[in-house]
Design a protein around this motif. Structure first.
Motif, PDB file in Angstrom:
ATOM      1  N   ASN A   1       0.836  -1.199   0.000  1.00 47.25           N
ATOM      2  CA  ASN A   1       0.000   0.000   0.000  1.00 47.25           C
ATOM      3  C   ASN A   1       0.870   1.248   0.000  1.00 47.25           C
ATOM      4  N   TRP A   2       0.334   2.312  -0.567  1.00 45.17           N
ATOM      5  CA  TRP A   2       1.047   3.583  -0.666  1.00 45.17           C
ATOM      6  C   TRP A   2       0.872   4.387   0.625  1.00 45.17           C
ATOM      7  N   ILE A   3       1.985   4.885   1.174  1.00 47.01           N
ATOM      8  CA  ILE A   3       1.935   5.777   2.332  1.00 47.01           C
ATOM      9  C   ILE A   3       2.242   7.188   1.840  1.00 47.01           C
ATOM     10  N   PRO A   4       1.393   8.165   2.133  1.00 47.36           N
ATOM     11  CA  PRO A   4       1.649   9.533   1.651  1.00 47.36           C
ATOM     12  C   PRO A   4       2.880  10.137   2.330  1.00 47.36           C
ATOM     13  N   GLY A   5       3.376  11.198   1.741  1.00 46.84           N
ATOM     14  CA  GLY A   5       4.507  11.900   2.323  1.00 46.84           C
ATOM     15  C   GLY A   5       5.777  11.724   1.503  1.00 46.84           C
ATOM     16  N   ARG A   6       6.807  12.435   1.936  1.00 45.65           N
ATOM     17  CA  ARG A   6       8.111  12.359   1.289  1.00 45.65           C
ATOM     18  C   ARG A   6       9.168  12.009   2.330  1.00 45.65           C
ATOM     19  N   ASP A   7      10.326  11.563   1.847  1.00 44.71           N
ATOM     20  CA  ASP A   7      11.434  11.297   2.757  1.00 44.71           C
ATOM     21  C   ASP A   7      11.719  12.524   3.609  1.00 44.71           C
ATOM     22  N   LEU A   8      12.088  12.287   4.851  1.00 49.17           N
ATOM     23  CA  LEU A   8      12.346  13.357   5.818  1.00 49.17           C
ATOM     24  C   LEU A   8      13.329  14.398   5.281  1.00 49.17           C
ATOM     25  N   ALA A   9      14.330  13.960   4.532  1.00 53.07           N
ATOM     26  CA  ALA A   9      15.348  14.888   4.026  1.00 53.07           C
ATOM     27  C   ALA A   9      14.734  16.036   3.239  1.00 53.07           C
ATOM     28  N   TYR A  10      13.655  15.761   2.507  1.00 58.28           N
ATOM     29  CA  TYR A  10      13.020  16.785   1.686  1.00 58.28           C
ATOM     30  C   TYR A  10      12.076  17.673   2.484  1.00 58.28           C
TER      31      TYR A  10
END
Length: 303
Positions: free
Chosen positions: A92-101
């Motif tokens: 399943n897809w989890i929303p959001g982006r890597d913390l670095a961004y």
């Protein structure tokens, strides 16, 4: 590997649903191809494809254990072999982006919450039964290194040559720091931790943690290595915008002096690796920048 159309067909065959779109993600995970595949009714999935047949052999079980520990991880929707002899897994897809961004847009209070939550996850995982060996394995597995120090290769005692390159000087200093942290290494037992939970694989949206990903394996050893790796990525890729997050991670762990020096050794180890990688491809400006960053981290470890 496969293109967008082939990815969509693979998901259709595995889930028996007609994909609306498939888009390759500009991410690299151990040579895997990663796609976001959108399905009807607003659903989205992640397709990971590896050239290795057993790449995801333990992923589902690892995720199940972590979910039971109330970590916000993905669910496996399907998995199997590819026609080319590799393997795939759909999650399943989890929303959001890597913390670095996301860090440059986050306020201190948000960074504190994420740092405290990630630390809490690691401490929960650290309560799992310990292994008989050090290194990487599925949860409950037994890696083959007898001591934590073994994962860093054989120690060396060579001195710094007068005409050594900046990279060679950094490496010699790194070896000296390693010798100083060997007592800490010797005191460790093989504790389970999520080694790749750094500035990547921590998904954040509008400053709030949404989930954590990428658990094909875990590591048994020193959980502070994940903190050191995070410090390296913060210094190399995020800069001043991520400094407070790194400080909060250290505050959450409250390591003693010897453990803090080991944490900085881990950070310096990754930074020197970044220097070597930039140097190898002729990125002179980037390598020079990283030499300065690694020098600062080594100086902290040396004091």
């Amino acid at each position: 590997m496969i293109d967008d159309e082939q990815a969509a067909e693979l998901v259709r065959a595995a889930l028996h649903m007609p994909p609306l779109a498939a888009e390759r993600q500009l991410l690299t995970q151990s040579g895997n191809c990663i796609f976001r595949v959108d399905l009807p009714e607003g659903q989205s999935t992640v397709l990971r494809v590896s050239p290795h047949r057993n790449a995801f052999a333990h992923t589902g079980r690892n995720l199940g254990i972590l979910r039971e520990m109330e970590l916000p991880v993905q669910t496996v929707l399907a998995s199997g072999a590819t026609e080319s002899g590799g393997s795939f897994i759909i999650l399943n897809w989890i929303p959001g982006r890597d913390l670095a961004y996301e860090l440059p847009q986050m306020c201190p209070e948000q960074m504190t919450r994420v740092a405290e939550t990630v630390t809490e996850y690691q401490k929960r995982v650290g309560c799992l039964p310990r292994s008989n060996g050090f290194g990487w394995a599925p949860i409950g597995g037994h890696p083959t290194f007898a001591q934590w120090t073994n994962i860093f290769g054989e120690p060396a005692n060579d001195s710094i040559a007068v005409d050594a390159t900046p990279l060679a000087q950094l490496r010699a200093r790194l070896r000296a720091v390693r010798r100083s942290v060997e007592p800490h290494f010797a005191s460790l037992s093989p504790t389970c931790f999520l080694d790749d939970l750094t500035t990547k694989n921590v998904l954040v949206e509008r400053g709030e943690l949404q989930g954590v990903i990428d658990f094909d394996t875990v590591c048994y050893g020193d959980p502070l290595m994940s903190v050191g790796t995070t410090l390296a990525h913060l210094a190399a890729d995020v800069g001043e915008a991520g400094r407070f997050y790194g400080e909060e991670l250290i505050r959450c762990w409250s390591p003693r002096v010897d453990a803090l020096r080991a944490t900085r050794f881990y950070a310096a180890l990754w930074l020197v690796g970044f220097v070597a990688a930039a140097d190898a491809v002729g990125e002179i400006a980037r390598a020079t920048e990283l030499v300065g960053i690694a020098d600062v981290m080594l100086s902290l470890a040396e004091t």
